[in-house]
Scaffold this motif. Structure first.
Motif, short mmCIF file in Angstrom:
data_model
loop_
_atom_site.label_atom_id
_atom_site.label_comp_id
_atom_site.label_asym_id
_atom_site.label_seq_id
_atom_site.Cartn_x
_atom_site.Cartn_y
_atom_site.Cartn_z
N ARG A 66 0.83 -1.20 0.00
CA ARG A 66 0.00 0.00 0.00
C ARG A 66 0.87 1.25 0.00
NH1 ARG A 66 -3.95 2.39 4.77
NH2 ARG A 66 -4.53 4.26 3.64
N ALA B 91 1.13 3.99 -3.03
CA ALA B 91 0.92 5.41 -2.75
C ALA B 91 2.08 6.25 -3.29
CB ALA B 91 0.77 5.64 -1.24
N GLY C 54 -4.11 -0.71 -6.84
CA GLY C 54 -4.73 -0.06 -5.70
C GLY C 54 -6.03 -0.72 -5.29
N GLY D 203 -7.35 8.06 -0.75
CA GLY D 203 -6.04 8.47 -0.26
C GLY D 203 -4.96 8.32 -1.32
N LEU D 204 -5.05 7.25 -2.12
CA LEU D 204 -4.07 7.06 -3.19
C LEU D 204 -4.16 8.20 -4.21
CD1 LEU D 204 -4.26 3.20 -3.87
CD2 LEU D 204 -2.55 4.46 -2.55
N MET E 99 -2.60 11.21 -2.87
CA MET E 99 -1.14 11.21 -3.05
C MET E 99 -0.78 11.65 -4.47
SD MET E 99 0.31 10.60 -0.24
CE MET E 99 1.98 10.40 -0.88
N LEU F 256 -7.18 13.06 0.57
CA LEU F 256 -6.39 12.45 1.64
C LEU F 256 -7.26 12.07 2.84
CD1 LEU F 256 -3.22 14.73 1.49
CD2 LEU F 256 -3.35 12.32 0.86
#
Length: 403
Positions: free
Chosen positions: A12, A16, A123, A137-138, A141, A259
């Motif tokens: 993970r 990211a 992902g 969240g990915l 990033m 995020l």
């Protein structure tokens, strides 16, 4: 914690980092577009035409990502595609003329698109194994990477650094980072009896429906990124500095919302999250088109950023869980969303020429209502709100050791 759990958590973090590196390439290029225009000696209209080629290249190449991953495995495929994407940053800088710039940007977009599909498919796989949302969240990033690449590019431009030197350094550094990051991603392999995906195929029907929701979000995102500064300058009669700050603020609100978005999705589920996001986006659009001052318009663009932030990550995840070929489904949704990013800037300009920018963003506001209406297609289970994160993906063998 088992060895497999540790490997998945490391993967993970690695994915990211890949998202951030992918975004950094995008941000690096975006800040040096004026240099590329000056170097090739093309007009604004010719530049606008050339900037269509990355989206065309991505749309053409994305369907190949599933085939490449099947043939070589997820880790080697992502490693190669990311390195190619980083090195492709050199192509627009070394294009000797406007005629050569179009093909260079086509290849640039093709490498971006295939790497995009491969990293999103990984992902989704990690999200399924963890049993909780991580896609927002990915993508957050990715936004952080874009802002970082843009900041570095701004410094390079401010010091009048030749973009060829800037891109050469950036390409090498980012490619090296991609090699390191990809070392720890899941090494998924197709089973011997698994049928390879077709070279090209129409996206599954479910992906088309989900893609329509993504289209609305990306249209609003692209319109805001490309036209918010112009709106502040021309409609609100703001200073150039304040106009530029509006665009930066929009990008920052999207990054922060992404995020933080996984916690929201985990609590409320994708359907409810996108439905509320749509309401927030519509409110933002209303503030923009009714703005009597710059502060209200900037607040409206900020709400548009928050409202659009979660949609694409959730659309990719929902598409991947709707059929036996996640990469193909993601490629279908991504192709539609890339098409939206291609259409939006030109459409906003055409509507503004025929009427006004206020009318253009009225159209954006109407499209944002599509998120409220269409959020149900992102449901991942039969329960209310679609809170579950589906587990399990097509059969594949893997090496979790990272070696």
């Amino acid at each position: 914690m088992s060895t497999d759990d540790v490997a998945i958590r490391r993967s993970r973090v690695a994915v990211a980092a890949v998202f951030a590196l992918h975004g950094a390439v995008t941000g690096s290029f975006a800040t040096r577009v004026p240099w590329v225009q000056e170097h090739t000696g093309i007009s604004a209209g010719q530049l606008g035409l050339a900037l269509c080629f990355p989206a065309l290249g991505a749309a053409a190449a994305m369907p190949l990502a599933g085939r490449i991953t099947h043939r070589f495995g997820a880790r080697p495929a992502l490693r190669a595609l990311m390195v190619l994407w980083c090195l492709a940053l050199l192509l627009p800088a070394f294009a000797p003329s406007g005629l050569a710039l179009g093909p260079a940007l086509f290849v640039f977009g093709a490498t971006a698109g295939t790497a995009d599909v491969a990293m999103n498919a990984l992902g989704v796989e990690i999200e399924s194994r963890l049993g909780r949302p991580i896609m927002s969240g990915l993508h957050g990033m990715w936004s952080v990477g874009t802002l970082t690449g843009s900041a570095a590019g701004t410094v390079a431009a401010h010091t009048d650094l030749d973009a060829r030197a800037h891109f050469a350094v950036a390409a090498v550094v980012l490619a090296a980072g991609a090699l390191v990051a990809c070392h720890r991603v899941l090494d998924l392999r197709s089973t011997p009896d698994e049928e390879p995906p077709p070279h090209f195929a129409f996206p599954p029907k479910a992906a088309l429906v989900i893609g329509a929701v993504g289209f609305c979000a990306v249209f609003a995102e692209g319109a805001s990124l490309d036209w918010s500064a112009v709106y502040l300058r021309d409609v609100m009669e703001s200073s150039p500095g304040l106009a530029a700050a509006c665009t930066t603020g929009f990008a920052l609100t999207m990054a922060v919302a992404r995020l933080l978005g996984d916690r929201v999705v985990e609590r409320f589920g994708p359907v409810r999250s996108v439905r509320v996001s749509g309401v927030v986006g519509v409110l933002g659009g209303v503030l923009v088109v009714t703005a009597g001052n710059a502060a209200q318009a900037m607040a409206g663009f900020g709400l548009l950023g928050i409202g659009m932030a979660l949609v694409v990550p959730l659309a990719f995840g929902a598409a991947a869980r709707r059929g036996p070929a996640p990469a193909q489904a993601i490629a279908g949704v991504a192709t539609i969303t890339y098409s939206s990013s291609l259409i939006a800037p030109a459409a906003i300009g055409a509507i503004a020429d025929a009427s006004s920018l206020t009318v253009s963003f009225t159209v954006v506001t109407v499209l944002a209502t599509g998120l409220v209406v269409g959020a149900g297609v992102l449901r991942t289970d039969s329960g209310s709100g679609g809170k579950a994160v589906a587990s399990g993906t097509p059969a594949a063998t893997e090496n979790l050791s990272g070696k």
